[in-house]
Write an enzyme that holds these catalytic residues in place. Structure first.
Site, mmCIF file in Angstrom:
data_model
loop_
_atom_site.group_PDB
_atom_site.id
_atom_site.type_symbol
_atom_site.label_atom_id
_atom_site.label_comp_id
_atom_site.label_asym_id
_atom_site.label_seq_id
_atom_site.Cartn_x
_atom_site.Cartn_y
_atom_site.Cartn_z
ATOM 1 N N CYS A 149 0.815 -1.226 0.000
ATOM 2 C CA CYS A 149 0.000 0.000 0.000
ATOM 3 C C CYS A 149 0.841 1.264 0.000
ATOM 4 C CB CYS A 149 -0.945 0.004 1.197
ATOM 5 S SG CYS A 149 -1.914 -1.502 1.350
ATOM 6 N N HIS A 172 -3.531 7.908 5.832
ATOM 7 C CA HIS A 172 -3.626 6.564 5.248
ATOM 8 C C HIS A 172 -4.999 5.991 5.565
ATOM 9 C CE1 HIS A 172 -2.195 2.878 3.513
ATOM 10 N NE2 HIS A 172 -2.394 2.204 4.631
ATOM 11 N N LYS A 217 -10.036 7.544 1.683
ATOM 12 C CA LYS A 217 -10.552 6.177 1.532
ATOM 13 C C LYS A 217 -11.985 6.025 2.038
ATOM 14 C CE LYS A 217 -6.026 3.871 1.789
ATOM 15 N NZ LYS A 217 -5.178 5.043 2.146
ATOM 16 N N HIS A 229 -10.126 1.481 -0.588
ATOM 17 C CA HIS A 229 -8.664 1.379 -0.620
ATOM 18 C C HIS A 229 -8.221 0.945 -2.015
ATOM 19 C CE1 HIS A 229 -4.611 0.865 0.425
ATOM 20 N NE2 HIS A 229 -4.713 0.186 1.551
ATOM 21 N N PHE A 276 1.162 3.480 4.396
ATOM 22 C CA PHE A 276 1.738 2.401 5.186
ATOM 23 C C PHE A 276 1.261 1.069 4.613
ATOM 24 C CE2 PHE A 276 0.721 5.929 8.240
ATOM 25 C CZ PHE A 276 2.001 6.465 8.281
ATOM 26 N N PHE A 326 1.413 -3.377 3.865
ATOM 27 C CA PHE A 326 1.692 -4.706 4.377
ATOM 28 C C PHE A 326 3.188 -4.977 4.277
ATOM 29 C CE2 PHE A 326 -2.654 -6.978 3.519
ATOM 30 C CZ PHE A 326 -3.256 -6.135 4.438
#
Length: 429
Positions: A179, A319, A351, A356, A413, A415
């Site tokens: 992401c 985020h 978002k 997302h 941020f 995974f």
């Protein structure tokens, strides 16, 4: 010490495609209206998987965009674009359309030597559904699969197609950072200009061709909203609300064309914003466990590298994915860095309307942030019916507001403990 204009990086071209619109104006207006892009999925069968909702562009027809572009670029470019669109997978089509759109917006045609432009595509496993469908065909009849799968399934095919359609002969590559891919690609593009003598760079936040298999897996691990809002999809993405239960996957992509300030001024280009710094770090953990310490350390660094005081930042495009833990960890990191000034910041969650957009999110949301900065108006964070008691900062829960913005922080941020944050400034400040 002031930075030479050759080293200062500005955005001179932008392009967008989300369910809120495929032009900058329609996208901006949809955000200010607080309109949700989330619906039930139409592009694949959800009867055997846990999730049902998302922002779906599977039935988007590129013909209108192609006709619009045909009036603005030379015929050889349009011929190349038409030929490639007829051959490549769904996601790669969008990558090329976004790149050409941003190229037009930057008025870059014939302005740069072909070998002095870079092209960087943000994302990985981009053609997931294309691969999923071909695997299903292979099980039934191997000869029915796409014979070009070996080429088109590679993420590098996106960068190659951008290079071919725009005639770019400089360095091209893809950057995968989950992401945080969009900001990481922007960081790499800046390096191409500052350290590798490129005149400009095209950065595409590629549209992820979402497939049932990986999304069902993310639902099983509790990352995706799949319990309470299947019958009310527009309410499913709800950062900061007490009923948030996971992110909502979304189609969407964007593109930025960047160049040095000296180059932009020399050719009289319109400048959307200056990119002051883009910095990255990691949490040292592959698990999906956001780190307040890691995020705070990175925000501190991006301010330090840019030479910007905390008090100069007006706005944070968060985020804010709508996960129970992630939303709060990010706010804790913001408070940790900004101290008393955090209460004066405006923060919003793009978002909440778009869902997302995964690997493209940082590019899509940077465009959203720049449009807001230049309009001196901030979009709302929607679906906050009951604010989480820990949220004590201004997250724009009460609707769109007029607000002058000189400096914006854009968090991303990903995974794998991958963090990448950018800082942008209005050229009018």
């Amino acid at each position: 010490m002031s930075i030479p204009d050759r080293q200062r990086i500005v955005i001179t071209g932008m392009a967008i495609n989300t369910p809120l619109g495929d032009t900058l104006d329609t996208f901006r207006d949809g955000l200010f209206a607080g309109r949700s892009a989330i619906t039930r999925w139409r592009g694949f069968d959800t009867s055997q998987i846990l999730f049902r909702v998302g922002a779906d562009l599977s039935d988007y027809e590129p013909a209108a965009k192609l006709a619009w572009l045909a009036e603005r670029v030379p015929e050889p470019l349009i011929r190349r674009l038409r030929r490639l669109l007829a051959r490549v997978p769904w996601s790669t089509k969008h990558t090329m359309l976004l790149a050409v759109d941003a190229w037009v917006d930057a008025a870059a045609e014939a302005e740069f030597p072909a070998d002095r432009i870079a092209a960087i595509v943000a994302g990985h496993n981009l053609n997931a559904k294309y691969q999923f469908d071909n695997q299903a065909n292979f099980v039934i009849e191997p000869d029915d699969m796409d014979p070009l799968l070996a080429l088109h399934s590679l993420d590098t095919d996106h960068a190659g197609c951008v290079s071919e359609v725009l005639g770019i002969l400089g360095p091209i590559f893809t950057v995968g950072a989950a992401c945080a891919s969009g900001n990481t690609a922007l960081r790499c593009a800046i390096d191409e200009i500052r350290h590798h003598d490129m005149d400009g760079a095209m950065v595409v936040g590629a549209m992820l061709d979402l497939a049932p298999l990986p999304l069902h897996s993310m639902a099983l691990m509790g990352a995706i909203s799949c319990q309470s809002f299947n019958d009310e999809p527009q309410r499913a993405s709800r950062p900061y609300d007490v009923r948030r239960e996971g992110f909502v996957p979304a189609h969407g992509g964007g593109a930025l064309f960047i160049e040095s300030l000296a180059s932009a001024q020399k050719r009289g280009a319109r400048i959307y914003a200056e990119v002051l710094s883009v910095e990255a770090n990691s949490d040292g953990s592959h698990l999906t466990k956001p780190s307040e310490e890691g995020q705070a350390r990175l925000i501190e660094r991006v301010l330090q590298v840019a030479g910007i005081a905390r008090e100069e930042v007006d706005y944070v495009n968060a985020h804010a994915t709508s996960t129970p833990l992630g939303d709060l960890v990010e706010l804790r990191a913001i408070k940790r860095v900004f101290g008393p000034h955090a209460c004066r910041l405006k923060i919003n969650a793009t978002k909440s309307m778009l869902g997302h957009t995964c690997w493209a999110a940082a590019i899509v949301e940077t465009i959203a942030a720049v449009l807001q900065m230049n309009a001196s108006r901030l979009h709302p964070s929607i679906n906050i019916d009951q604010l989480d008691p820990e949220v004590d900062l201004d997250v724009c829960a009460d609707g769109a507001i007029d607000h002058p913005v000189r400096c914006v922080l854009k968090n991303s941020f990903g995974f794998g403990g991958i963090n990448c944050v950018s800082l942008l400034r209005s050229m009018e400040s």
